[in-house]
Design a protein around this motif. Sequence first.
Motif, PDB file in Angstrom:
ATOM      1  N   GLY B 136       0.802  -1.229   0.000  1.00  0.00           N
ATOM      2  CA  GLY B 136       0.000   0.000   0.000  1.00  0.00           C
ATOM      3  C   GLY B 136       0.826   1.265   0.000  1.00  0.00           C
ATOM      4  N   VAL B 137       2.146   1.143   0.143  1.00  0.00           N
ATOM      5  CA  VAL B 137       2.985   2.342   0.245  1.00  0.00           C
ATOM      6  C   VAL B 137       3.405   2.810  -1.151  1.00  0.00           C
ATOM      7  CG1 VAL B 137       5.144   3.292   1.172  1.00  0.00           C
ATOM      8  CG2 VAL B 137       3.826   1.633   2.508  1.00  0.00           C
ATOM      9  N   HIS B 138       2.865   3.964  -1.556  1.00  0.00           N
ATOM     10  CA  HIS B 138       3.185   4.503  -2.884  1.00  0.00           C
ATOM     11  C   HIS B 138       3.899   5.840  -2.804  1.00  0.00           C
ATOM     12  CE1 HIS B 138       0.768   1.324  -4.543  1.00  0.00           C
ATOM     13  NE2 HIS B 138      -0.275   1.701  -3.816  1.00  0.00           N
ATOM     14  N   THR B 139       3.850   6.497  -1.642  1.00  0.00           N
ATOM     15  CA  THR B 139       4.512   7.791  -1.495  1.00  0.00           C
ATOM     16  C   THR B 139       6.001   7.638  -1.836  1.00  0.00           C
ATOM     17  OG1 THR B 139       2.943   8.573   0.142  1.00  0.00           O
ATOM     18  CG2 THR B 139       5.122   9.605   0.159  1.00  0.00           C
ATOM     19  N   LYS B 140       6.473   8.469  -2.744  1.00  0.00           N
ATOM     20  CA  LYS B 140       7.836   8.287  -3.260  1.00  0.00           C
ATOM     21  C   LYS B 140       8.820   9.217  -2.550  1.00  0.00           C
ATOM     22  CE  LYS B 140       7.893   5.984  -7.591  1.00  0.00           C
ATOM     23  NZ  LYS B 140       6.916   5.060  -7.121  1.00  0.00           N
ATOM     24  N   TYR B 165       7.047  16.272  14.466  1.00  0.00           N
ATOM     25  CA  TYR B 165       7.746  15.379  13.537  1.00  0.00           C
ATOM     26  C   TYR B 165       6.773  14.336  13.007  1.00  0.00           C
ATOM     27  CZ  TYR B 165      12.022  17.044  15.846  1.00  0.00           C
ATOM     28  OH  TYR B 165      13.032  17.810  16.359  1.00  0.00           O
ATOM     29  N   ILE B 166       6.912  14.035  11.739  1.00  0.00           N
ATOM     30  CA  ILE B 166       6.135  12.954  11.137  1.00  0.00           C
ATOM     31  C   ILE B 166       7.125  11.913  10.621  1.00  0.00           C
ATOM     32  CG2 ILE B 166       4.552  12.307   9.277  1.00  0.00           C
ATOM     33  CD1 ILE B 166       3.529  15.223   9.316  1.00  0.00           C
ATOM     34  N   ILE B 167       6.981  10.670  11.109  1.00  0.00           N
ATOM     35  CA  ILE B 167       7.807   9.604  10.535  1.00  0.00           C
ATOM     36  C   ILE B 167       7.081   9.107   9.299  1.00  0.00           C
ATOM     37  CG2 ILE B 167       8.784   7.314  10.885  1.00  0.00           C
ATOM     38  CD1 ILE B 167       8.964   7.979  13.887  1.00  0.00           C
ATOM     39  N   CYS B 168       7.662   9.414   8.146  1.00  0.00           N
ATOM     40  CA  CYS B 168       6.968   9.102   6.897  1.00  0.00           C
ATOM     41  C   CYS B 168       7.546   7.831   6.274  1.00  0.00           C
ATOM     42  CB  CYS B 168       7.097  10.278   5.929  1.00  0.00           C
ATOM     43  SG  CYS B 168       6.076  10.050   4.459  1.00  0.00           S
ATOM     44  N   VAL B 169       6.645   6.908   5.950  1.00  0.00           N
ATOM     45  CA  VAL B 169       7.056   5.644   5.319  1.00  0.00           C
ATOM     46  C   VAL B 169       6.947   5.825   3.809  1.00  0.00           C
ATOM     47  CG1 VAL B 169       6.616   3.165   5.153  1.00  0.00           C
ATOM     48  CG2 VAL B 169       6.173   4.374   7.316  1.00  0.00           C
ATOM     49  N   THR B 170       8.064   5.682   3.128  1.00  0.00           N
ATOM     50  CA  THR B 170       8.076   5.975   1.687  1.00  0.00           C
ATOM     51  C   THR B 170       8.615   4.799   0.887  1.00  0.00           C
ATOM     52  OG1 THR B 170      10.366   6.776   1.633  1.00  0.00           O
ATOM     53  CG2 THR B 170       8.650   8.382   2.238  1.00  0.00           C
ATOM     54  N   ARG B 171       8.366   4.905  -0.407  1.00  0.00           N
ATOM     55  CA  ARG B 171       8.949   3.927  -1.328  1.00  0.00           C
ATOM     56  C   ARG B 171      10.123   4.593  -2.029  1.00  0.00           C
ATOM     57  NH1 ARG B 171       8.105  -0.774  -2.542  1.00  0.00           N
ATOM     58  NH2 ARG B 171       6.116  -0.945  -1.451  1.00  0.00           N
ATOM     59  N   THR B 172      11.298   3.972  -1.871  1.00  0.00           N
ATOM     60  CA  THR B 172      12.488   4.528  -2.510  1.00  0.00           C
ATOM     61  C   THR B 172      12.943   3.671  -3.676  1.00  0.00           C
ATOM     62  OG1 THR B 172      13.601   3.532  -0.596  1.00  0.00           O
ATOM     63  CG2 THR B 172      13.513   5.920  -0.670  1.00  0.00           C
ATOM     64  N   LYS B 173      12.328   2.498  -3.811  1.00  0.00           N
ATOM     65  CA  LYS B 173      12.732   1.600  -4.895  1.00  0.00           C
ATOM     66  C   LYS B 173      11.592   0.619  -5.152  1.00  0.00           C
ATOM     67  CE  LYS B 173      15.748  -1.912  -4.631  1.00  0.00           C
ATOM     68  NZ  LYS B 173      16.931  -2.593  -4.097  1.00  0.00           N
ATOM     69  N   ASP B 174      11.417   0.239  -6.412  1.00  0.00           N
ATOM     70  CA  ASP B 174      10.476  -0.835  -6.699  1.00  0.00           C
ATOM     71  C   ASP B 174      11.250  -2.139  -6.692  1.00  0.00           C
ATOM     72  OD1 ASP B 174       8.056   0.583  -6.951  1.00  0.00           O
ATOM     73  OD2 ASP B 174       8.754   1.363  -8.872  1.00  0.00           O
ATOM     74  N   ALA B 176      11.702  -6.506  -5.815  1.00  0.00           N
ATOM     75  CA  ALA B 176      11.076  -7.747  -6.275  1.00  0.00           C
ATOM     76  C   ALA B 176       9.805  -8.037  -5.473  1.00  0.00           C
ATOM     77  CB  ALA B 176      12.068  -8.903  -6.135  1.00  0.00           C
ATOM     78  N   SER B 177       9.799  -7.636  -4.197  1.00  0.00           N
ATOM     79  CA  SER B 177       8.594  -7.786  -3.372  1.00  0.00           C
ATOM     80  C   SER B 177       8.212  -6.410  -2.834  1.00  0.00           C
ATOM     81  CB  SER B 177       8.875  -8.740  -2.210  1.00  0.00           C
ATOM     82  OG  SER B 177       9.657  -8.081  -1.236  1.00  0.00           O
ATOM     83  N   PRO B 178       6.946  -6.234  -2.457  1.00  0.00           N
ATOM     84  CA  PRO B 178       6.518  -4.919  -1.947  1.00  0.00           C
ATOM     85  C   PRO B 178       7.295  -4.491  -0.706  1.00  0.00           C
ATOM     86  CG  PRO B 178       4.629  -6.402  -2.241  1.00  0.00           C
ATOM     87  CD  PRO B 178       5.853  -7.214  -2.466  1.00  0.00           C
ATOM     88  N   GLU B 179       7.816  -5.462   0.047  1.00  0.00           N
ATOM     89  CA  GLU B 179       8.531  -5.138   1.276  1.00  0.00           C
ATOM     90  C   GLU B 179       9.903  -4.519   0.982  1.00  0.00           C
ATOM     91  OE1 GLU B 179       6.938  -8.064   0.825  1.00  0.00           O
ATOM     92  OE2 GLU B 179       5.275  -7.646   2.209  1.00  0.00           O
ATOM     93  N   MET B 222      17.025  10.165   7.643  1.00  0.00           N
ATOM     94  CA  MET B 222      16.542   8.822   7.333  1.00  0.00           C
ATOM     95  C   MET B 222      16.536   8.007   8.627  1.00  0.00           C
ATOM     96  SD  MET B 222      18.171   6.057   4.714  1.00  0.00           S
ATOM     97  CE  MET B 222      18.146   7.166   3.321  1.00  0.00           C
ATOM     98  N   LEU B 223      15.444   7.284   8.860  1.00  0.00           N
ATOM     99  CA  LEU B 223      15.338   6.468  10.084  1.00  0.00           C
ATOM    100  C   LEU B 223      15.558   5.006   9.689  1.00  0.00           C
ATOM    101  CD1 LEU B 223      14.661   6.447  13.141  1.00  0.00           C
ATOM    102  CD2 LEU B 223      12.266   6.132  12.513  1.00  0.00           C
ATOM    103  N   GLY B 224      16.659   4.457  10.135  1.00  0.00           N
ATOM    104  CA  GLY B 224      17.005   3.095   9.708  1.00  0.00           C
ATOM    105  C   GLY B 224      17.704   3.137   8.359  1.00  0.00           C
ATOM    106  N   GLU B 225      17.649   2.006   7.650  1.00  0.00           N
ATOM    107  CA  GLU B 225      18.435   1.876   6.428  1.00  0.00           C
ATOM    108  C   GLU B 225      17.631   2.179   5.176  1.00  0.00           C
ATOM    109  OE1 GLU B 225      21.261  -1.536   5.903  1.00  0.00           O
ATOM    110  OE2 GLU B 225      20.238  -2.190   7.722  1.00  0.00           O
ATOM    111  N   LEU B 226      18.341   2.626   4.152  1.00  0.00           N
ATOM    112  CA  LEU B 226      17.733   2.887   2.850  1.00  0.00           C
ATOM    113  C   LEU B 226      17.177   1.586   2.261  1.00  0.00           C
ATOM    114  CD1 LEU B 226      17.282   4.926   0.467  1.00  0.00           C
ATOM    115  CD2 LEU B 226      19.482   4.127  -0.441  1.00  0.00           C
ATOM    116  N   ASP B 227      15.966   1.628   1.804  1.00  0.00           N
ATOM    117  CA  ASP B 227      15.288   0.513   1.117  1.00  0.00           C
ATOM    118  C   ASP B 227      14.940  -0.670   2.033  1.00  0.00           C
ATOM    119  OD1 ASP B 227      15.440   1.897  -1.255  1.00  0.00           O
ATOM    120  OD2 ASP B 227      17.323   0.924  -1.864  1.00  0.00           O
ATOM    121  N   LYS B 228      15.451  -0.644   3.236  1.00  0.00           N
ATOM    122  CA  LYS B 228      15.247  -1.808   4.107  1.00  0.00           C
ATOM    123  C   LYS B 228      14.424  -1.443   5.337  1.00  0.00           C
ATOM    124  CE  LYS B 228      19.429  -4.065   2.552  1.00  0.00           C
ATOM    125  NZ  LYS B 228      20.873  -4.014   2.752  1.00  0.00           N
ATOM    126  N   GLY B 229      13.479  -0.550   5.136  1.00  0.00           N
ATOM    127  CA  GLY B 229      12.716  -0.042   6.273  1.00  0.00           C
ATOM    128  C   GLY B 229      11.529  -0.906   6.694  1.00  0.00           C
TER     129      GLY B 229
END
Lengths: 390, 377
Positions: B136-140, B165-174, B176-179, B222-229
């Motif tokens: 469901g996460v599409h915010t880029k 502060y808003i912790i925003c969950v984003t998509r930084t990469k498409d 193989a899986s949505p996760e 960035m909170l945690g790691e890139l692409d591995k949130g």
Amino acid sequence: MDFRFAEEEERFREEVRAFLKKEVTEEFLMGLEDRGELDFSREFTKKLAEKGWLAMAWPKEYGGGGATMMEQLIFNEEIGYFQAPTGAHRQGINLIGPTIIAHGTEEQKRRHLRGITAGEVVWCQGFSEPNAGSDLASLQCRAVEEGDDYLITGQKVWTTNAHRADWCHLLARTDPEAPKHRGISYFLVDMKSPGITVRPLINMVAAHDFNEVFLDNVRVPKENMVGDKNQGWYVSQVTLAGERSQIGLPSSCKRTLEGLVEYVKETKRNGEPLAHNPIVRRKLAEMAVEIEVNRMIAYRVAWMQHKGLIPMVAAPASKLFGSELLQRLTGIGMEIMGLYGQLELGSKWAPLRGAMARMHMYSLGIAIAMGTNEIMRNILAIRGLGLPRA
Amino acid sequence: MNLDFTEEQEMLRTSARDFLTTECPKTLVRELEESEKGYSPELWKKMAELGWMGLVIPDKYDGMGMQFMDLAVLLEEMGRNILPGPFFSTVVLGALPILSAGSEEQKKEILPKIAGGKAILTMALTEPSATYEASGVHTKAVARGNSFILNGTKLFVENAHIADYIICVTRTKDGASPEEGITLFLVDAKSPGIKCAVIPTIALDKQCEVVFENVSVPKKNMLGELDKGWPLVARTLEQATMAKCAEMIGGAQAALDMTVAYAKERVQYGRPIGAFQAIQFYLSDMWMKVTMSKNITYEAVWMVSEGLPCTEKVAIAKGWVNDAYKFVTERGVQVHGAIGTTRDHDMGLYYRRAWAADQTFGNTDFQREVVARQMGL
């Protein structure tokens, strides 16, 4: 809070599990079914006695193992999971033994307790009567003094295992003039006594567990009265002393659910495994939730007893929920099996040996036995919530 | 095994109950429901003085260093009393993920502010897709120089309108899986390009639509790691789900208590209605659902607190508690009769919250499917 069992408790669980895995095999259970003794095996009960597990939570001085309530809980959870037969010792271990320990004379203790802990003597319970079910204290079975004996005359009903039992603990009226709770006495009756007639009551699955017991001037020596004359009602309340979590219901359900999960994975309808059907998934997941929730309230009951508290409300709640859960689960099992759900034991077509339908029809009785679920709800309302009596 | 709360937990419960009874009467609850902010800054300050916001924050960041289990005790009381405001979003959706994955710098900057009641946080996870799943996460978020540029619409974001502060969950990469390809950012809520609007909800709990339009966020946020949130989101969701259950069991107990009290005092046909067996059976079923909800919640909270794998247990608990809270408040209204259906009656406060809580972090259908998968179906 800490929901972990201690290491030695886990080791004990492993030991029980290994034993039950070896003893309660498919063949063993089918053998019982063939004999029409689904929940009854003197041999198995004796094996538990030899392991020292039968009366594990009784005090050591009375031949028990002095185990804690949590250990008893673990044991009962495993026995339930393996759906092992307990009919040959349940009455003795949970009801009559603790009553004799609390109220019996030294002579009664010497005479009766060893037979129970050794798994050699089978007991039945003569409480219910045709006109005394939930309102047990209105029982009419009479005991009249004559010399050194009482002569007992009346009828008992729904007496589980009366046709297999050696002894019966029963309530009879010794003072018909007194208020109903205060004219009852508690007796130990040898089932071989002249004047006892046992007639079968066959249940919905054509099995013979229940009986009518007719007593016609049955001579019972005075020394077989437990507690004082006319105090039987209060003596019988001790029967609440055993482990009361009813953990066996959810743990038995867990085993049944596991069987169903395997079944829906292996069974195809219209080319698709049943496990892919969203309705099937939803129903089975719901059962997993209810089993887990039931397990936790049963743990709470045992924990209260472990601490020396009386689970006045939690115990009836666990029984109430567990018995209704068993009905729902086995009913859902039959629904999922569709046409196959109606098959009986013995059909080569029957999934899971045909046990589902049989368990379902058996489960109806559990919502009635040991206090109907309506009585359980009354207890919750009146004792638990302090509502006025209806 | 030990199924009792510690003495400290019992004390925390008692003091929280006393405090909330005095400081947050139902008149204030209603006032805050209708207010723009949705919380009382004075009450917020008093809570900070009690150390509540810093309860699970370690000493070195000015907190009290207690455990998730302790937090659950407090949340149960908040649910029991109904405490409107940003405690949940700040502590559960803000402090906990920062504690799990924040850099030392981020922790030093934000955790003491949370503990001191000086910062309000929330997490922007869900979107118009209305699911808690990664799909469901599409915010880029796209890297540009030392920043990331965020674009997208978040929905059902609690208290974003008052957040610092808003912790925003984003998509930084498409991936193989949505996760794969999920990244979290700590966003200053005053950043240019953020538009926030409160949406009207049944519990008036100040959920917002938050639009991110070319919002620039420094890389160091960035909170945690890139692409591995996603594992961080999943962990936070487990904590949040059990935190929500803790609130819900408190609310369910309150609804039961109110109903029992009413059944004892309301007289019809010359006797209290609680003497009628029909009412007694409703109440005993309610008691059973509440008690079973508590026991399963405590077990799952304990597993979360101990860091044990608990995906199935959490789904079991939430699925059960959802149904229980709805059942108890529905029967609660029924036993109260017509008065229970009015906007002015307290039962409605709980009824509306039961249905709001049911949807939050996964309704029963969602949880059953999680359980089914965990069972190997």
